[in-house]
Scaffold this active site. Structure first.
Site, PDB file in Angstrom:
ATOM      1  N   ARG A  64       0.860  -1.180   0.000  1.00  0.00           N
ATOM      2  CA  ARG A  64       0.000   0.000   0.000  1.00  0.00           C
ATOM      3  C   ARG A  64       0.896   1.230   0.000  1.00  0.00           C
ATOM      4  NH1 ARG A  64      -3.834  -2.014  -2.085  1.00  0.00           N
ATOM      5  NH2 ARG A  64      -5.743  -2.684  -1.040  1.00  0.00           N
ATOM      6  N   HIS A  96       0.331  -0.137 -10.365  1.00  0.00           N
ATOM      7  CA  HIS A  96      -0.573  -0.974  -9.559  1.00  0.00           C
ATOM      8  C   HIS A  96      -0.993  -2.239 -10.308  1.00  0.00           C
ATOM      9  CE1 HIS A  96      -3.464  -0.796  -5.921  1.00  0.00           C
ATOM     10  NE2 HIS A  96      -3.179  -2.036  -6.236  1.00  0.00           N
TER      11      HIS A  96
END
Lengths: 311, 311
Positions: free
Chosen positions: B226, B274
């Site tokens: 994250r 991502h």
């Protein structure tokens, strides 16, 4: 009486290998006189061999029980007509581990299309998702010790691995084809092809124009095996017309690869400087020591080369 | 009576997930009415949830037995005060396999110093040999389902893997530290550090200036976890002064990472968009269907989120 071992390799290897060999001999409980020069060749019990060293004529080594190669590839010595002594090649955990790491790394690099990110950091956010490894077919040509180790590591990462070798092989969970027809179907199926064959008369130019044309359109080739396995002109045309999308080449007919060679400049080729698997002095010397122990105990040598097959 | 399932995610997900969910429900023998809109919220039995969809207030869903997240990370929903229903996160083989492949690939990329070859094809033949994987210490911070899977895959390739998690964990053959002191010693030892922690109040800025200064000089950081786990300014200074040699970052505080962000231009950072692990519709929908089956049979749901811990 100590065992006489001749170190016959390039001068610059002596500095690294002298201490590593002596340590290995000591650990194996062997009393050895190790030199890179003996006044009397007929006194030499074993020769530790690597290419481009001082020994090209093995005739005077009348008492020598075995030639123990430091390298896995023995094409430089196996055709030497003066060689009548047993020849053992290097099969070394360090070599095999290094090869597995290099091959797995470059297969994953292609699988994940890493270069798209590593080489382009222009600020465009373009997600790219490929299939999972279990949906990616990878072929290993050459299922010897190194090929098998790579195949098993890739399989453990879920890749859909298939193998090919000249002679039939059986390896758990990995379909292995053989022969000419097997080679064709293997080439037709795989998206990533790894070359781990030895260099022999039969494997020279194995990947020629005809076989490359059979391959999966846009396939990728990884060659940590031997340079002459590939017909370089055929590969360059296939790269130019998109039949082959990319190649990562670690070995070449001439090394270092000349600066003006087309491979360096080609946008779809990564040249690596013969680093896929290095013989590691510590682990390799332990293998040499073990073979000398076996020779002294009258046991068969490990990793003997089949002179006719060439490896 | 069919089970009413509300699909609450961004509009553009509907096209992919509608058929995949219906297939999974059918294979599980469930009779489901799946819609991205119900006239009466109180009729909804289950909500399939992903961020940035239409549902922000869960109060009207009085009959809903569970919220089933399509993503592994649930930080966007777990703090929602209207959420009183059970919340399950996604734990999906496809997600885990994709993460293992991405992490293993980038660890090997660093281990083999691949960029040296991939990014420089100028014709200089400069062999570079590093240690074997067994001599390379890799730390995984966060030993949940994904961290554990990555640790085991790297261990299978012989890497010297160590783990750290907030709470004590026991994993075969992999030393796992925990707590603040454990984090310090883990950071001090590892040459490559992989971040696979959830985003919680406790993990925000976990990698701050102080902790980065404890790290192995020249260490490399891989973050597929994250964005907020890292204090970005602290990382940028550590990259500038060489304390950190390189970072590969897949997740960011703001995504897409803005074009003018310093990470894009930094020579020692690889930004990836991502992509480390994508929820795969087929495998994820089977997990959703299994949880609905369990709910209908009165069995406990799988992968329930601990609302207090935040994951």
């Amino acid at each position: 009486m100590p065992i006489n071992v001749l170190f016959a390799a390039r001068d610059d290897k002596w500095e690294t290998y002298q201490p590593a060999l002596n340590t290995a001999f000591e650990q194996a409980g062997l009393s050895v006189d190790l030199h890179c020069n003996f006044d009397h060749p007929e006194d030499v019990d074993y020769i530790v061999y690597a290419p481009n060293g001082p020994v090209t004529d093995f005739t005077p080594y009348t008492k020598t029980k075995a030639i123990l190669s430091l390298w896995a590839g023995v094409e430089n010595i196996v055709t030497n007509k003066t060689l009548t002594q047993p020849l053992a090649r290097m099969v070394d955990d360090g070599l095999s581990e290094g090869m597995v790491e290099w091959v797995t790394g470059h297969v994953l690099r292609y699988h994940l299309d890493m270069d798209a990110d590593v080489c382009d950091q222009s600020g465009e956010w373009v997600p790219h998702y490929g299939p999972l490894a279990r949906e990616r077919k990878v072929a290993i040509l050459g299922m010897g010790a190194l090929g098998k180790a790579c195949a098993l590591a890739l399989k453990a990462l879920n890749f859909d691995v298939i193998g090919w070798s000249r002679r039939p092989k059986k390896i758990n969970n990995i379909p292995c084809a053989h022969g000419d027809d097997g080679l064709k179907s293997t080439l037709q199926q795989a998206e990533i092809v790894v070359l781990l064959l030895p260099k022999t008369a039969e494997t020279e130019n194995l990947l020629n124009a005809e076989r490359i044309s059979l391959m999966h359109k846009g396939a990728k080739i990884i060659n940590p095996g031997r340079g002459p396995l590939i017909d370089d002109d055929a590969l360059l045309s296939a790269l130019n017309n998109g039949q082959i999308a990319h190649a990562t080449l670690d070995v070449f007919r001439v090394e270092p690869l000349p600066k003006d060679h087309a491979y360096w400049a080609h946008p779809n080729v990564t040249v690596t400087p013969h680093i896929a698997a290095d013989t590691r002095p510590n682990t390799a010397c332990a293998v040499i020591a073990e073979n000398i122990q076996r020779g002294e105990a009258g046991q068969p040598f490990l990793h003997l080369v089949d002179r006719k097959a060439g490896y």
